[in-house]
Design a protein around this motif. Structure first.
Motif, PDB file in Angstrom:
ATOM      1  N   ASP A 473       0.827  -1.197   0.000  1.00  0.00           N
ATOM      2  CA  ASP A 473       0.000   0.000   0.000  1.00  0.00           C
ATOM      3  C   ASP A 473       0.866   1.254   0.000  1.00  0.00           C
ATOM      4  O   ASP A 473       2.049   1.232   0.326  1.00  0.00           O
ATOM      5  N   TYR A 474       0.219   2.391  -0.363  1.00  0.00           N
ATOM      6  CA  TYR A 474       0.900   3.678  -0.367  1.00  0.00           C
ATOM      7  C   TYR A 474       1.498   3.967   1.020  1.00  0.00           C
ATOM      8  O   TYR A 474       0.794   3.881   2.024  1.00  0.00           O
ATOM      9  N   PRO A 475       2.769   4.343   1.111  1.00  0.00           N
ATOM     10  CA  PRO A 475       3.326   4.730   2.406  1.00  0.00           C
ATOM     11  C   PRO A 475       2.986   6.187   2.706  1.00  0.00           C
ATOM     12  O   PRO A 475       3.329   7.090   1.939  1.00  0.00           O
ATOM     13  N   MET A 476       2.294   6.437   3.814  1.00  0.00           N
ATOM     14  CA  MET A 476       1.897   7.809   4.105  1.00  0.00           C
ATOM     15  C   MET A 476       1.557   7.968   5.581  1.00  0.00           C
ATOM     16  O   MET A 476       1.329   6.997   6.296  1.00  0.00           O
ATOM     17  N   ALA A 477       1.509   9.238   5.996  1.00  0.00           N
ATOM     18  CA  ALA A 477       1.087   9.593   7.347  1.00  0.00           C
ATOM     19  C   ALA A 477       0.230  10.842   7.235  1.00  0.00           C
ATOM     20  O   ALA A 477       0.655  11.852   6.673  1.00  0.00           O
ATOM     21  N   ILE A 478      -1.006  10.766   7.773  1.00  0.00           N
ATOM     22  CA  ILE A 478      -1.931  11.892   7.660  1.00  0.00           C
ATOM     23  C   ILE A 478      -2.940  11.838   8.802  1.00  0.00           C
ATOM     24  O   ILE A 478      -3.480  10.774   9.121  1.00  0.00           O
ATOM     25  N   GLY A 479      -3.163  12.972   9.419  1.00  0.00           N
ATOM     26  CA  GLY A 479      -4.209  13.085  10.430  1.00  0.00           C
ATOM     27  C   GLY A 479      -4.105  12.112  11.579  1.00  0.00           C
ATOM     28  O   GLY A 479      -5.113  11.616  12.077  1.00  0.00           O
ATOM     29  N   GLY A 480      -2.889  11.795  12.014  1.00  0.00           N
ATOM     30  CA  GLY A 480      -2.717  10.852  13.107  1.00  0.00           C
ATOM     31  C   GLY A 480      -2.649   9.406  12.667  1.00  0.00           C
ATOM     32  O   GLY A 480      -2.427   8.508  13.488  1.00  0.00           O
ATOM     33  N   TYR A 481      -2.845   9.154  11.389  1.00  0.00           N
ATOM     34  CA  TYR A 481      -2.752   7.797  10.844  1.00  0.00           C
ATOM     35  C   TYR A 481      -1.405   7.629  10.154  1.00  0.00           C
ATOM     36  O   TYR A 481      -0.922   8.549   9.478  1.00  0.00           O
ATOM     37  N   ALA A 482      -0.804   6.462  10.296  1.00  0.00           N
ATOM     38  CA  ALA A 482       0.457   6.182   9.602  1.00  0.00           C
ATOM     39  C   ALA A 482       0.454   4.740   9.124  1.00  0.00           C
ATOM     40  O   ALA A 482       0.058   3.830   9.859  1.00  0.00           O
ATOM     41  N   SER A 483       0.884   4.539   7.899  1.00  0.00           N
ATOM     42  CA  SER A 483       1.032   3.179   7.383  1.00  0.00           C
ATOM     43  C   SER A 483       2.297   2.554   7.977  1.00  0.00           C
ATOM     44  O   SER A 483       3.075   3.224   8.652  1.00  0.00           O
ATOM     45  N   ALA A 484       2.495   1.278   7.727  1.00  0.00           N
ATOM     46  CA  ALA A 484       3.659   0.578   8.275  1.00  0.00           C
ATOM     47  C   ALA A 484       4.949   1.244   7.819  1.00  0.00           C
ATOM     48  O   ALA A 484       5.091   1.613   6.650  1.00  0.00           O
ATOM     49  N   THR A 485       5.876   1.399   8.725  1.00  0.00           N
ATOM     50  CA  THR A 485       7.154   2.060   8.403  1.00  0.00           C
ATOM     51  C   THR A 485       8.331   1.093   8.424  1.00  0.00           C
ATOM     52  O   THR A 485       9.417   1.437   7.956  1.00  0.00           O
ATOM     53  N   ARG A 486       8.132  -0.126   8.974  1.00  0.00           N
ATOM     54  CA  ARG A 486       9.218  -1.100   9.055  1.00  0.00           C
ATOM     55  C   ARG A 486       8.761  -2.431   8.447  1.00  0.00           C
ATOM     56  O   ARG A 486       7.587  -2.800   8.545  1.00  0.00           O
ATOM     57  N   PRO A 487       9.692  -3.179   7.862  1.00  0.00           N
ATOM     58  CA  PRO A 487       9.321  -4.459   7.238  1.00  0.00           C
ATOM     59  C   PRO A 487       8.752  -5.480   8.208  1.00  0.00           C
ATOM     60  O   PRO A 487       8.077  -6.417   7.771  1.00  0.00           O
ATOM     61  N   ASP A 488       9.000  -5.333   9.511  1.00  0.00           N
ATOM     62  CA  ASP A 488       8.486  -6.306  10.462  1.00  0.00           C
ATOM     63  C   ASP A 488       7.078  -5.979  10.944  1.00  0.00           C
ATOM     64  O   ASP A 488       6.526  -6.682  11.794  1.00  0.00           O
ATOM     65  N   GLN A 489       6.450  -4.920  10.392  1.00  0.00           N
ATOM     66  CA  GLN A 489       5.113  -4.519  10.802  1.00  0.00           C
ATOM     67  C   GLN A 489       4.049  -5.061   9.843  1.00  0.00           C
ATOM     68  O   GLN A 489       4.309  -5.239   8.651  1.00  0.00           O
ATOM     69  N   PRO A 490       2.844  -5.310  10.353  1.00  0.00           N
ATOM     70  CA  PRO A 490       1.742  -5.718   9.476  1.00  0.00           C
ATOM     71  C   PRO A 490       1.465  -4.649   8.430  1.00  0.00           C
ATOM     72  O   PRO A 490       1.609  -3.446   8.691  1.00  0.00           O
ATOM     73  N   ALA A 491       1.063  -5.059   7.252  1.00  0.00           N
ATOM     74  CA  ALA A 491       0.833  -4.122   6.157  1.00  0.00           C
ATOM     75  C   ALA A 491      -0.244  -4.669   5.230  1.00  0.00           C
ATOM     76  O   ALA A 491      -0.605  -5.847   5.292  1.00  0.00           O
ATOM     77  N   ILE A 492      -0.740  -3.789   4.376  1.00  0.00           N
ATOM     78  CA  ILE A 492      -1.739  -4.164   3.370  1.00  0.00           C
ATOM     79  C   ILE A 492      -1.047  -4.457   2.051  1.00  0.00           C
ATOM     80  O   ILE A 492      -0.213  -3.680   1.576  1.00  0.00           O
ATOM     81  N   VAL A 493      -1.389  -5.583   1.465  1.00  0.00           N
ATOM     82  CA  VAL A 493      -1.016  -5.891   0.083  1.00  0.00           C
ATOM     83  C   VAL A 493      -2.287  -5.768  -0.745  1.00  0.00           C
ATOM     84  O   VAL A 493      -3.282  -6.440  -0.465  1.00  0.00           O
ATOM     85  N   THR A 494      -2.266  -4.889  -1.736  1.00  0.00           N
ATOM     86  CA  THR A 494      -3.419  -4.698  -2.614  1.00  0.00           C
ATOM     87  C   THR A 494      -3.203  -5.491  -3.896  1.00  0.00           C
ATOM     88  O   THR A 494      -2.162  -5.361  -4.549  1.00  0.00           O
ATOM     89  N   MET A 495      -4.194  -6.306  -4.238  1.00  0.00           N
ATOM     90  CA  MET A 495      -4.125  -7.157  -5.426  1.00  0.00           C
ATOM     91  C   MET A 495      -5.290  -6.778  -6.343  1.00  0.00           C
ATOM     92  O   MET A 495      -6.444  -6.800  -5.917  1.00  0.00           O
ATOM     93  N   ILE A 496      -4.969  -6.407  -7.572  1.00  0.00           N
ATOM     94  CA  ILE A 496      -5.996  -5.923  -8.499  1.00  0.00           C
ATOM     95  C   ILE A 496      -6.221  -6.949  -9.602  1.00  0.00           C
ATOM     96  O   ILE A 496      -5.275  -7.405 -10.250  1.00  0.00           O
ATOM     97  N   ARG A 497      -7.482  -7.291  -9.779  1.00  0.00           N
ATOM     98  CA  ARG A 497      -7.847  -8.277 -10.798  1.00  0.00           C
ATOM     99  C   ARG A 497      -8.763  -7.649 -11.830  1.00  0.00           C
ATOM    100  O   ARG A 497      -9.745  -6.978 -11.479  1.00  0.00           O
ATOM    101  N   ASN A 498      -8.437  -7.848 -13.074  1.00  0.00           N
ATOM    102  CA  ASN A 498      -9.308  -7.471 -14.184  1.00  0.00           C
ATOM    103  C   ASN A 498      -9.618  -8.752 -14.930  1.00  0.00           C
ATOM    104  O   ASN A 498      -8.763  -9.274 -15.642  1.00  0.00           O
ATOM    105  N   PRO A 499     -10.828  -9.307 -14.771  1.00  0.00           N
ATOM    106  CA  PRO A 499     -11.115 -10.627 -15.333  1.00  0.00           C
ATOM    107  C   PRO A 499     -11.302 -10.653 -16.847  1.00  0.00           C
ATOM    108  O   PRO A 499     -11.599 -11.711 -17.406  1.00  0.00           O
ATOM    109  N   ASN A 500     -11.164  -9.502 -17.515  1.00  0.00           N
ATOM    110  CA  ASN A 500     -11.248  -9.518 -18.980  1.00  0.00           C
ATOM    111  C   ASN A 500     -10.127 -10.384 -19.550  1.00  0.00           C
ATOM    112  O   ASN A 500      -8.995 -10.326 -19.094  1.00  0.00           O
ATOM    113  N   GLN A 501     -10.462 -11.164 -20.549  1.00  0.00           N
ATOM    114  CA  GLN A 501      -9.454 -12.012 -21.166  1.00  0.00           C
ATOM    115  C   GLN A 501      -9.347 -11.700 -22.645  1.00  0.00           C
ATOM    116  O   GLN A 501     -10.353 -11.621 -23.355  1.00  0.00           O
TER     117      GLN A 501
END
Length: 623
Positions: A473-501
């Protein structure tokens, strides 16, 4: 992959607590404060009352579309027996996405805060495709986008769209202030080469960062294919030397990228799998995307081409994507729904009080879980009465009706002919012309992102994969929220699927992808997520059975608005385009959605809302 999935049991798209949920925070009342990532312990809101935390199958989930399909199939319509609620509104908006919420905003701005407005939406949450996903783990709240991801567009934002963002407290040019790119320092984009297409599974880092010859040298592909791809990306050849820049542009508009590669660029067909899984503008595939639309690729560096498409506006990304825009709109429309919110920072960690969205007596009401099934004028279309339109909707399996002076249909174009059967036939045909682009945004909460660091990548293009784009996910910090900053922290992996073939005409690809998506249960998607992440990251120590903490599949069978292309769509005057004909006002009924602008962007949804409200005012002689 043969180990049982014991983490959770999914019922109707809502995660039920089970033996495997020990890693996630206990459930609590929706009134508990929302903790920012990295803050002290906080209890997760109850999945039964707080839609953003629901996992499993989301987006257009089971239960959100069946009534609409029944309307389409003729099983629900004008003859349905509906309970008359006795409610009357100045405006009823069908659809609580950004266009519908913007319609309510513009109407109230034009006529005053005391206008009686009802917004109906078929989902359990508002925002349409702008969907917020929340995960709670070990005292941290982790956010993700489940659809519309950013403020961006290939053409400048209108004054209307810019002004609305400003009124909501959003300043796109401040995006750099919140980005934390150093988080992924040393990581690049990469490509996952699968064994079925390229001989063996392997991740090649450095896509777009290394010299192309060095990048392809890392790829596990045959020497002749490596040489072919290296030539395409480095040769700087003018493949149409006999044409001037304007003529080149016109020629590239009339040929697909696939035909360009196999024709003028003389690429070997064996190299096509590298391009086959890519999704281009409006998620066209290699065989349906006009070459002109991707003329920014290195393949075209040796060609001078007139009028190439560029991104023009300032970009801004919230941790939950453009769901924050929808939340800011609701904050303005329904006082008290998001207490303490006033701008782009305060919205991020705010929690919606869903109990305040549909209070009796409130000027603006937002009624979730309510699918409109019939919209008709009371009397003649030209009747100038206050109770001009009757709207019937399904909620909890029961039909109810309200009346309104005006209605804005901010739902998908292709359902409108069934909702309003009295529309002229030509308009019905125009509304049914486009085929929405199916899309799936899967968010996976992982225990840490150490495997990505070991592989040297932050995102992966996956030609021919179930999900064709996968990344941190995008690394960012805003309004008291911060994404993971270290590799040992939980994080979001976003997976995008377009089923068109590739292989079918573009609209048929959309329809086939839509049918496939609707027929796919969550269990299949979960297995594909586990399998794909294991294949991509397993060599770096990833264990799908242990490292995946939660999965939310946001499926959108009716996803992006259809945009015209120069291959499949006839070149007709703008006034004759289906989206122009389809959006014509009909008595006291107007149409506002991204479909009506033939472009899948948030600014288009906003602009179409303003246009529709202008037509509403004209219909009542209020301009």
């Amino acid at each position: 992959m043969n180990r049982p999935i014991a983490r959770r049991s999914f019922i109707g798209g809502v995660a039920a607590t089970g033996a495997g949920l020990g890693a996630l925070s206990p459930l609590a009342r929706a009134s508990e404060p929302l903790a920012a990532a990295g803050a002290g312990p906080a209890l997760a809101p109850d999945t039964s009352t707080y839609p953003p935390v629901r996992s499993g199958l989301r987006g257009q989930y089971p239960g959100s579309f069946e009534s609409a399909h029944a309307v389409r199939d003729g099983d629900l319509g004008a003859d349905i027996a509906a309970h008359d609620t006795g409610e009357h509104y100045d405006l009823v908006v069908v659809g609580g996405g950004i266009s519908g919420l913007s319609s309510a905003w513009f109407y109230r701005k034009a006529l005053g805060r005391d206008m009686r407005i009802l917004v109906l939406d078929n989902h359990d949450d508002f925002g349409g495709h702008a969907k917020r996903n929340e995960f709670h783990h070990e005292g941290r709240t982790i956010l993700a986008f489940g659809g519309t991801m950013s403020i961006e567009s290939p053409f400048p934002y209108s004054y209307t769209a810019k002004a609305l963002l400003a009124e909501l407290g959003i300043e796109p040019r401040t995006w750099e202030h919140y980005r934390r790119e150093d988080t992924y320092k040393g990581l690049s984009g990469g490509v996952f080469f699968d064994k079925e297409s390229f001989g063996r599974d392997a991740v090649a880092p450095g896509y777009g960062a290394l010299a192309w010859a060095d990048f392809f040298a890392r790829a596990p592909i045959r020497a002749d294919i490596r040489a072919e791809l290296t030539r395409l990306y480095t040769a700087k050849t003018d493949y149409l030397p006999h044409l001037d820049p304007i003529a080149k542009a016109e020629a590239l508009k009339r040929i697909s990228l696939q035909d360009f590669l196999l024709g003028p660029a003389a690429m070997k067909r064996e190299a096509l799998p590298f391009f086959a899984g890519m999704g281009f503008r409006n998620n066209k595939r290699v065989d349906t995307c006009p070459a002109y639309e991707v003329a920014h690729l290195p393949i075209f560096d040796g060609m001078e081409i007139a009028g190439q498409i560029r991104m023009h506006c300032d970009e801004f990304h919230f941790p939950d994507g453009n769901a924050s825009i929808a939340r800011l709109l609701v904050n303005r429309l329904v006082p008290g729904a998001l207490p303490g919110v006033h701008d782009q920072e305060s919205i991020v960690t705010a929690r919606v009080d869903y109990t305040r969205l549909d209070l009796p007596g409130a000027p603006t009401r937002l009624r979730l879980g309510s699918t409109a099934v019939h919209v008709a004028h009371i009397g003649t279309v030209t009747a100038a009465t206050e109770k001009a339109v009757r709207v019937v909707y399904m909620r909890d399996g029961k039909a109810a009706s309200v009346t309104a002076a005006n209605v804005v249909l901010a739902c998908f174009n292709n359902i409108i002919p069934y909702l309003v059967p009295e529309l002229p036939d030509a308009q019905k045909a125009a509304l049914g012309e486009a085929s929405k682009v199916p899309m799936q945004y899967t968010n996976v909460l992982v225990r840490n992102w150490e495997p990505w660091r070991k592989l040297g990548v932050r995102s992966l293009m996956v030609p021919n994969g179930y999900h064709t784009r996968v990344g941190l996910d995008y690394p960012m910090a805003i309004g008291g929220y911060a994404s993971a900053t270290r590799p040992d922290q939980p994080a979001i992996v976003t997976m995008i699927r377009n089923p068109n073939q590739p292989g079918l005409p573009r609209k048929e690809q959309h329809r086939a992808g839509r049918h496939d998506m609707l027929a796919t249960p969550f269990e299949t998607s979960e297995l594909e997520v586990r399998r794909q992440l294991q294949r991509m990251l397993g060599s770096a120590g990833f264990d799908a059975a242990q490292d995946i903490l939660a999965i939310t599949v946001n499926r959108w069978p009716h996803g992006y608005a259809y945009t015209y292309d120069t291959l499949a769509d006839p070149d007709v005057p703008e006034a004759e385009r289906p989206h122009i004909v389809g959006r014509r006002p009909f008595g006291r009924i107007a149409i506002a959605n991204a479909d009506a602008g033939a472009a899948a962007y948030t600014n288009v949804a906003i602009d179409q809302a303003e246009r529709a409200i202008g037509e509403v005012l004209v219909s009542r002689g209020l301009t």
